[in-house]
Design a protein around this motif. Structure first.
Motif, PDB file in Angstrom:
ATOM      1  N   VAL A 237       0.528  -1.211  -0.169  1.00  0.00           N
ATOM      2  CA  VAL A 237       0.293  -0.018  -0.033  1.00  0.00           C
ATOM      3  C   VAL A 237       0.246   1.358   0.767  1.00  0.00           C
ATOM      4  O   VAL A 237       1.673   1.305   0.404  1.00  0.00           O
ATOM      5  N   CYS A 238       0.559   1.968  -0.944  1.00  0.00           N
ATOM      6  CA  CYS A 238       1.077   3.209  -1.254  1.00  0.00           C
ATOM      7  C   CYS A 238       0.976   4.587   0.990  1.00  0.00           C
ATOM      8  O   CYS A 238       0.298   4.671   0.876  1.00  0.00           O
ATOM      9  N   SER A 239       2.358   4.316   0.810  1.00  0.00           N
ATOM     10  CA  SER A 239       2.652   5.169   2.056  1.00  0.00           C
ATOM     11  C   SER A 239       2.593   6.459   2.238  1.00  0.00           C
ATOM     12  O   SER A 239       1.999   7.594   2.920  1.00  0.00           O
TER      13      SER A 239
ATOM     14  N   THR B  94      -4.279  13.962  -7.206  1.00  0.00           N
ATOM     15  CA  THR B  94      -3.655  12.528  -7.558  1.00  0.00           C
ATOM     16  C   THR B  94      -1.809  12.295  -6.843  1.00  0.00           C
ATOM     17  O   THR B  94      -0.860  13.203  -6.812  1.00  0.00           O
ATOM     18  N   CYS B  95      -2.331  11.735  -6.078  1.00  0.00           N
ATOM     19  CA  CYS B  95      -0.377  11.430  -5.821  1.00  0.00           C
ATOM     20  C   CYS B  95       0.220  10.789  -7.006  1.00  0.00           C
ATOM     21  O   CYS B  95      -0.157   9.788  -6.956  1.00  0.00           O
ATOM     22  N   ASN B  96       1.311  11.633  -6.281  1.00  0.00           N
ATOM     23  CA  ASN B  96       3.199  11.326  -7.706  1.00  0.00           C
ATOM     24  C   ASN B  96       3.051  10.044  -6.916  1.00  0.00           C
ATOM     25  O   ASN B  96       4.037   9.605  -8.011  1.00  0.00           O
ATOM     26  N   ALA B  97       3.515   9.692  -5.654  1.00  0.00           N
ATOM     27  CA  ALA B  97       4.234   8.474  -4.906  1.00  0.00           C
ATOM     28  C   ALA B  97       3.727   7.473  -6.013  1.00  0.00           C
ATOM     29  O   ALA B  97       4.809   6.270  -6.392  1.00  0.00           O
ATOM     30  N   CYS B  98       2.505   7.318  -6.420  1.00  0.00           N
ATOM     31  CA  CYS B  98       1.555   6.179  -6.675  1.00  0.00           C
ATOM     32  C   CYS B  98       1.005   5.944  -8.076  1.00  0.00           C
ATOM     33  O   CYS B  98       0.377   5.755  -9.007  1.00  0.00           O
ATOM     34  N   GLY B  99       1.191   7.502  -8.763  1.00  0.00           N
ATOM     35  CA  GLY B  99       0.434   7.647  -9.276  1.00  0.00           C
ATOM     36  C   GLY B  99      -0.972   7.354  -9.709  1.00  0.00           C
ATOM     37  O   GLY B  99      -1.979   7.413 -10.535  1.00  0.00           O
TER      38      GLY B  99
HETATM   39 ZN    ZN Z   1      -0.448   6.929  -3.241  1.00  0.00          ZN
END
Ligand code: ZN
Ligand code: ZN
Length: 381
Positions: A170-172, A192-197
């Motif tokens: 899971v994206c932290s 939109t979260c950059n870490a997980c797109g």
């Molecule tokens: Zn994320």
């Protein structure tokens, strides 16, 4: 439906430019923004609706689809499960409002692909295809095969995009939501979260078969029976034959837009099959039996002596099936009488004699030299 008409939500005309739509959206978004209307539920709902409308109308592609499959595109509805062979109804299922159906389509067409903002599990996109049928095929039903290229779930990773189906965390950054909230001056904006797109998860080892997408492109041929009686403008839904869903989400549907080519002899009026047929002069006078073309074997129609031009004969149950009501229309025969334009000498003499014994007054100017019949004679003999 009116409350869901995106143009009226934004207060713009259907011909509004992209710029006008953007301006209208900004103005309304400022006005109804929850930060400016704390605790006001109505304003919040309106704000959501404005965003929903702009999401569609602010995007040229989505707007085009909205304009195309908009309210009128959904007017043709079928009974759910009304079709044999796996058809589970088209648009307009039950009493579902336009808005509900439309959002379903929008989600399907545009959601999911490459990680939607909501991230995670989502339904696959729908696929839309045009199907051209001959008049007979549409009236009698037809098994068709359609080639489509679609995304299908990747087998090696079971669709989750990680090597061997493992190593997914899971994206932290967004804690799996795919979204982060950012303070932007006056507003708090979701991004939109950059870490997980926006996927809400991170894959440490990517599946080599699908490059981590979880889906692979496959060419398929779908074979289905189109029910008898479809007409131009109808849309047939084949459930679950669209693109595969993401991360275990359900597949989209395959939609077939029906287009029927005209026929040289038959015309369809509602569920009736209409044929125009001309009688000769003597057939109309003495009566006859005509072979009327139908979609199956010819139908022998008995024509009474003294049939007048314009007579309409209706043969019940020989028309076209209605896929929604299951009823069958009639065969409608419109009878005309063909008046001969070329007469042989013998035919003319007989008809002149007929006119004489019938007491028909000779036409004005039909004197022996230069009369009507002489003119006809000079043309045709
Ligand atoms: Zn994320
Ligand atoms: Zn894979």
């Amino acid at each position: 439906m009116s409350s869901k008409d995106y143009y009226s939500v934004l207060g713009v005309s259907r011909s509004a430019s992209a710029d006008e739509i953007k301006k209208a959206y900004r103005k309304l978004a400022m006005q109804y923004h929850p930060d400016r209307n704390p605790g006001d539920k109505a304003a919040e709902a309106q704000f959501k609706l404005i965003n929903e409308a702009y999401e569609v109308l602010g995007d040229a592609k989505k707007r085009q689809v909205y304009d195309t499959v908009g309210p009128q595109g959904f007017s043709e509805g079928f009974d759910p499960g009304g079709f044999p062979g796996g058809f589970s109804g088209g648009f307009g299922r039950g009493s579902g409002s336009f808005g509900d159906i439309f959002s379903e389509v929008m989600d399907g067409f545009f959601g999911g692909m490459g990680g939607s903002a909501s991230g995670g599990r989502s339904q696959g996109e729908h696929i839309l295809r045009q199907v051209d049928l001959s008049f007979e095929e549409a009236a009698l039903g037809k098994e068709i095969s359609i080639k489509i290229a679609r995304w299908e779930s990747c087998a090696p990773c079971s669709g989750n995009g990680s090597k061997n189906g493992k190593s997914v965390t899971v994206c932290s950054t967004c804690r799996g939501t795919g979204l982060i909230r950012v303070q932007q001056g006056f507003f708090i904006v979701q991004r939109t979260c950059n870490a997980c797109g926006g996927e809400g998860r991170v894959i440490s080892e990517i599946c080599p078969a699908c490059s981590g997408k979880g889906r692979i492109s496959v060419d398929r041929t779908i074979t289905r029976s189109i029910p008898a009686g479809v007409t131009t403008g109808m849309r047939v839904r084949i459930s679950g034959e669209g693109h595969a869903g993401l991360q275990g989400g359900p597949a989209g549907d395959l939609y077939l837009d029906i287009s029927v080519r005209p026929h040289p002899v038959f015309v369809r009026e509602g569920d009736d099959l209409v044929v125009e047929k001309n009688l000769t002069l003597t057939q109309a006078i003495f009566g006859t039996t005509l072979e009327i073309p139908t979609l199956g074997a010819g139908y022998p129609l008995k024509v009474d002596p003294g049939t007048q031009p314009g007579t309409v004969r209706r043969i019940r149950g020989k028309g076209i099936a209605n896929p929604a009501t299951k009823g069958i229309g009639d065969l409608v025969v419109r009878l005309g009488v063909e008046i001969p334009t070329r007469l042989t000498r013998e035919q003319r003499e007989i008809l002149e004699r007929y006119a004489e014994v019938s007491g028909d007054a000779p036409a004005a100017g039909s004197s022996p030299d230069g009369g009507l019949f002489s003119k006809v004679k000079s043309i045709f003999d």
